[in-house]
Design a protein around this motif. Structure first.
Motif, PDB file in Angstrom:
ATOM      1  N   LEU A 281       0.818  -1.208   0.000  1.00 19.48           N
ATOM      2  CA  LEU A 281       0.000   0.000   0.000  1.00 19.48           C
ATOM      3  C   LEU A 281       0.851   1.257   0.000  1.00 19.48           C
ATOM      4  CD1 LEU A 281      -2.837  -1.081   2.450  1.00 19.48           C
ATOM      5  CD2 LEU A 281      -3.021  -0.718  -0.025  1.00 19.48           C
ATOM      6  N   ARG A 282       1.976   1.230   0.692  1.00 18.52           N
ATOM      7  CA  ARG A 282       2.870   2.389   0.711  1.00 18.52           C
ATOM      8  C   ARG A 282       3.560   2.581  -0.625  1.00 18.52           C
ATOM      9  NH1 ARG A 282       4.547   0.263   5.742  1.00 18.52           N
ATOM     10  NH2 ARG A 282       6.430  -0.464   4.738  1.00 18.52           N
ATOM     11  N   SER A 283       3.829   1.502  -1.343  1.00 19.18           N
ATOM     12  CA  SER A 283       4.587   1.624  -2.578  1.00 19.18           C
ATOM     13  C   SER A 283       3.703   1.930  -3.780  1.00 19.18           C
ATOM     14  CB  SER A 283       5.393   0.343  -2.845  1.00 19.18           C
ATOM     15  OG  SER A 283       4.516  -0.734  -3.110  1.00 19.18           O
ATOM     16  N   PHE A 284       2.402   1.703  -3.701  1.00 15.64           N
ATOM     17  CA  PHE A 284       1.507   1.964  -4.819  1.00 15.64           C
ATOM     18  C   PHE A 284       1.304   3.462  -4.982  1.00 15.64           C
ATOM     19  CE2 PHE A 284      -2.817   2.609  -6.485  1.00 15.64           C
ATOM     20  CZ  PHE A 284      -2.615   2.068  -7.741  1.00 15.64           C
ATOM     21  N   ARG A 285       1.639   3.952  -6.129  1.00 13.36           N
ATOM     22  CA  ARG A 285       1.454   5.369  -6.428  1.00 13.36           C
ATOM     23  C   ARG A 285       0.603   5.467  -7.691  1.00 13.36           C
ATOM     24  NH1 ARG A 285       5.862   8.228  -8.188  1.00 13.36           N
ATOM     25  NH2 ARG A 285       6.503   6.361  -9.210  1.00 13.36           N
ATOM     26  N   PRO A 286      -0.662   5.763  -7.536  1.00 14.65           N
ATOM     27  CA  PRO A 286      -1.471   5.872  -8.741  1.00 14.65           C
ATOM     28  C   PRO A 286      -1.005   7.058  -9.573  1.00 14.65           C
ATOM     29  CG  PRO A 286      -2.715   6.575  -6.813  1.00 14.65           C
ATOM     30  CD  PRO A 286      -1.400   6.032  -6.322  1.00 14.65           C
ATOM     31  N   SER A 287      -1.076   6.915 -10.868  1.00 16.69           N
ATOM     32  CA  SER A 287      -0.664   7.973 -11.773  1.00 16.69           C
ATOM     33  C   SER A 287      -1.884   8.800 -12.147  1.00 16.69           C
ATOM     34  CB  SER A 287      -0.029   7.354 -13.020  1.00 16.69           C
ATOM     35  OG  SER A 287       0.412   8.365 -13.886  1.00 16.69           O
ATOM     36  N   ALA A 288      -1.746  10.091 -12.065  1.00 14.94           N
ATOM     37  CA  ALA A 288      -2.852  10.989 -12.394  1.00 14.94           C
ATOM     38  C   ALA A 288      -3.211  10.869 -13.871  1.00 14.94           C
ATOM     39  CB  ALA A 288      -2.462  12.423 -12.060  1.00 14.94           C
ATOM     40  N   PRO A 289      -4.481  11.008 -14.205  1.00 19.95           N
ATOM     41  CA  PRO A 289      -4.871  10.965 -15.611  1.00 19.95           C
ATOM     42  C   PRO A 289      -4.616  12.315 -16.283  1.00 19.95           C
ATOM     43  CG  PRO A 289      -6.807  11.229 -14.231  1.00 19.95           C
ATOM     44  CD  PRO A 289      -5.627  11.078 -13.301  1.00 19.95           C
ATOM     45  N   VAL A 290      -4.254  12.263 -17.552  1.00 22.60           N
ATOM     46  CA  VAL A 290      -4.104  13.467 -18.367  1.00 22.60           C
ATOM     47  C   VAL A 290      -5.023  13.285 -19.574  1.00 22.60           C
ATOM     48  CG1 VAL A 290      -2.526  14.915 -19.710  1.00 22.60           C
ATOM     49  CG2 VAL A 290      -1.720  13.782 -17.621  1.00 22.60           C
ATOM     50  N   ARG A 291      -5.886  14.257 -19.801  1.00 25.84           N
ATOM     51  CA  ARG A 291      -6.886  14.164 -20.859  1.00 25.84           C
ATOM     52  C   ARG A 291      -6.268  14.435 -22.228  1.00 25.84           C
ATOM     53  NH1 ARG A 291     -12.353  14.425 -20.516  1.00 25.84           N
ATOM     54  NH2 ARG A 291     -12.204  15.099 -18.354  1.00 25.84           N
TER      55      ARG A 291
ATOM     56  N   GLY B 150     -12.425  10.130 -32.029  1.00 28.27           N
ATOM     57  CA  GLY B 150     -13.413   9.325 -31.321  1.00 28.27           C
ATOM     58  C   GLY B 150     -13.845   9.919 -29.995  1.00 28.27           C
ATOM     59  N   GLY B 151     -13.221  10.987 -29.563  1.00 29.28           N
ATOM     60  CA  GLY B 151     -13.576  11.617 -28.293  1.00 29.28           C
ATOM     61  C   GLY B 151     -12.387  11.723 -27.355  1.00 29.28           C
ATOM     62  N   ASP B 152     -12.709  11.977 -26.109  1.00 27.38           N
ATOM     63  CA  ASP B 152     -11.660  12.146 -25.097  1.00 27.38           C
ATOM     64  C   ASP B 152     -11.110  10.790 -24.665  1.00 27.38           C
ATOM     65  OD1 ASP B 152     -12.270  14.796 -25.254  1.00 27.38           O
ATOM     66  OD2 ASP B 152     -12.739  15.056 -23.137  1.00 27.38           O
ATOM     67  N   PHE B 153      -9.854  10.803 -24.253  1.00 24.61           N
ATOM     68  CA  PHE B 153      -9.210   9.628 -23.689  1.00 24.61           C
ATOM     69  C   PHE B 153      -8.263  10.110 -22.608  1.00 24.61           C
ATOM     70  CE2 PHE B 153      -6.533  11.080 -27.127  1.00 24.61           C
ATOM     71  CZ  PHE B 153      -5.250  10.960 -26.640  1.00 24.61           C
ATOM     72  N   PHE B 154      -7.738   9.188 -21.844  1.00 20.97           N
ATOM     73  CA  PHE B 154      -6.826   9.552 -20.765  1.00 20.97           C
ATOM     74  C   PHE B 154      -5.510   8.800 -20.914  1.00 20.97           C
ATOM     75  CE2 PHE B 154     -10.988  10.511 -19.119  1.00 20.97           C
ATOM     76  CZ  PHE B 154     -10.799  11.771 -18.581  1.00 20.97           C
TER      77      PHE B 154
ATOM     78  N   GLU C 284       1.343  18.973 -14.525  1.00 20.41           N
ATOM     79  CA  GLU C 284       0.273  19.487 -13.666  1.00 20.41           C
ATOM     80  C   GLU C 284      -0.989  19.602 -14.506  1.00 20.41           C
ATOM     81  OE1 GLU C 284      -0.907  23.557 -11.267  1.00 20.41           O
ATOM     82  OE2 GLU C 284       1.200  23.196 -11.753  1.00 20.41           O
ATOM     83  N   THR C 285      -2.108  19.131 -13.952  1.00 21.84           N
ATOM     84  CA  THR C 285      -3.383  19.203 -14.652  1.00 21.84           C
ATOM     85  C   THR C 285      -4.366  20.066 -13.868  1.00 21.84           C
ATOM     86  OG1 THR C 285      -4.137  17.185 -13.555  1.00 21.84           O
ATOM     87  CG2 THR C 285      -3.131  16.920 -15.730  1.00 21.84           C
ATOM     88  N   ASP C 286      -5.432  20.476 -14.555  1.00 15.46           N
ATOM     89  CA  ASP C 286      -6.482  21.237 -13.880  1.00 15.46           C
ATOM     90  C   ASP C 286      -7.548  20.277 -13.355  1.00 15.46           C
ATOM     91  OD1 ASP C 286      -8.053  20.493 -16.057  1.00 15.46           O
ATOM     92  OD2 ASP C 286      -8.143  22.506 -16.920  1.00 15.46           O
ATOM     93  N   GLY C 287      -8.665  20.802 -12.880  1.00 14.57           N
ATOM     94  CA  GLY C 287      -9.736  19.981 -12.325  1.00 14.57           C
ATOM     95  C   GLY C 287     -10.408  19.072 -13.341  1.00 14.57           C
ATOM     96  N   SER C 288     -10.211  19.350 -14.631  1.00 15.79           N
ATOM     97  CA  SER C 288     -10.785  18.509 -15.691  1.00 15.79           C
ATOM     98  C   SER C 288      -9.755  17.568 -16.281  1.00 15.79           C
ATOM     99  CB  SER C 288     -11.365  19.402 -16.800  1.00 15.79           C
ATOM    100  OG  SER C 288     -12.363  20.236 -16.291  1.00 15.79           O
ATOM    101  N   ASP C 289      -8.613  17.429 -15.644  1.00 13.37           N
ATOM    102  CA  ASP C 289      -7.515  16.556 -16.071  1.00 13.37           C
ATOM    103  C   ASP C 289      -6.842  17.021 -17.357  1.00 13.37           C
ATOM    104  OD1 ASP C 289      -7.897  14.788 -13.889  1.00 13.37           O
ATOM    105  OD2 ASP C 289      -9.539  13.819 -14.968  1.00 13.37           O
TER     106      ASP C 289
END
Length: 151
Positions: A37-47, A52-56, A84-89
């Motif tokens: 649990l300490r080593s897991f670092r989720p990666s932030a999404p970037v839009r 076909g539309g939005d993806f991350f 760095e991303t904004d509130g909408s990724d």
């Protein structure tokens, strides 16, 4: 008669091993879960956006692609890249920290690195390209080395 003590000894041995293993496993299991649990670092999404539309894209993947692009510059190597991303990724800024080759013209080098980064961002994030110009791309030279193998 000689077989009975052996069976009893095997039972005792099995019980002791089971008891030791179960207790040891509980202690080990808790430690492993805590460490995981300490080593897991989720990666932030970037839009990103394509036909076909939005993806991350995971920010870690985007950083790896940017690093590869920056490191292709012969007189520079990326020591750190952050996004760095904004509130909408949506990506709002990229900071690239460089190690530069001794004797390189730093302003020209920074411009070349910035251009490489913007091309990579445009390729990865797709038709967010009109917004690419709004992404603040900061390039910082944090060290200079004489030895090109250090880059």
């Amino acid at each position: 008669m000689s077989g009975e003590p052996r069976v009893e000894f095997q039972d005792l041995g099995a019980r002791l091993i089971r008891r030791h293993t179960e207790n040891g496993w509980v202690a080990l299991r808790d430690d492993l879960l805590d460490r995981a649990l300490r080593s897991f670092r989720p990666s932030a999404p970037v839009r990103g956006r394509h036909g076909g539309g939005d993806f991350f894209v995971a920010a870690d993947a985007l950083v790896a692609l940017l690093r590869r692009s920056v490191d292709a510059e012969p007189q520079a190597a990326a020591s750190d890249i952050t996004c760095e991303t904004d509130g909408s990724d949506v990506l709002v800024s990229v900071t690239i920290r460089l190690v530069a080759a001794y004797g390189a013209h730093l302003v020209t080098l920074a411009d070349a690195v910035r251009a490489r980064a913007l091309v990579e961002l445009q390729e990865v994030l797709g038709v967010l390209a009109p917004e690419i110009a709004r992404i603040h791309t900061h390039v910082h030279v944090e060290d200079v080395h004489r030895d090109p193998r250090m880059l």
